[in-house]
Structure formats: C-alpha cells, structure tokens
Scaffold this active site. Sequence first.
Site, PDB file in Angstrom:
ATOM      1  CB  ALA A  60      -0.917   0.000   1.219  1.00  9.58           C
ATOM      2  CB  CYS A  61      -0.160   4.743  -0.552  1.00  7.95           C
ATOM      3  SG  CYS A  61       0.501   6.399  -0.649  1.00  7.95           S
ATOM      4  N   PRO A  62       2.756   4.358   1.116  1.00  6.60           N
ATOM      5  CG  PRO A  62       4.583   5.513   2.117  1.00  6.60           C
ATOM      6  CD  PRO A  62       3.371   4.630   2.433  1.00  6.60           C
ATOM      7  CB  ILE A  63       5.362   0.402  -0.138  1.00  5.32           C
ATOM      8  CG1 ILE A  63       5.374   0.417   1.394  1.00  5.32           C
ATOM      9  CG2 ILE A  63       6.389  -0.582  -0.685  1.00  5.32           C
ATOM     10  CD1 ILE A  63       6.639   0.974   2.023  1.00  5.32           C
TER      11      ILE A  63
ATOM     12  CG  ASP B  35      -2.417   1.328  -3.217  1.00  8.56           C
ATOM     13  OD1 ASP B  35      -3.653   1.517  -3.208  1.00  8.56           O
ATOM     14  OD2 ASP B  35      -1.624   2.046  -2.597  1.00  8.56           O
TER      15      ASP B  35
END
Length: 90
Positions: free
Chosen positions: A28-31, A55
């Site tokens: 998920a964000c920010p990965i 995502d």
Amino acid sequence: MKKITTGRLRVSGDQAAPTQTIDVKGKACPIPVVKTAKAMREMSAGQVLEVFATDPGVEPDMHAWSKQTGNELISIDQDAGVFRILLRKV
C-alpha cells in the site's frame, strides 16, 4: 486489459522495453512510490522502469510523482486488478 491514458503518453506501453522491473503487488501507499523513486535514482536517463502494483492509489500517485520529478509517465495499464506502469527516467 484496461488502458489508462495519461496526459504525458508518448510511447505505447508495448513499444517501451523496460530496463528494470519492480513488483510491489500487495503493498500500500507509500511503498510503491518509495520503491519506484529508489529504482529510478539508480537508473540512467532514457531507461524505462516497469512497475507492477495492486494498490488502486498507484494511478494518481504515479501521475503526481512523475509530474513532481519530471520523469515521463509512459503508460498505466490495468488487468485483473494489477497495474502495469511504465516510466522513463529523464
């Protein structure tokens, strides 16, 4: 496959051969953006990065990231919930 067009689309995704691929499916964000930025820092100008992500936020995130960094967002395609993003380092 759903083709998501971009305002900066210059090359068909099938014509841009990736130099490197990263898989951030399930992250998920920010990965996805963090891993993309790290990979792009290690690439040379003109090289293409292919990113696979699940995502749904990756689409607006990559638009914003490419605009902010000046790197070219070549395409975003979606198939069965998996986004395939192609970016060119400038």
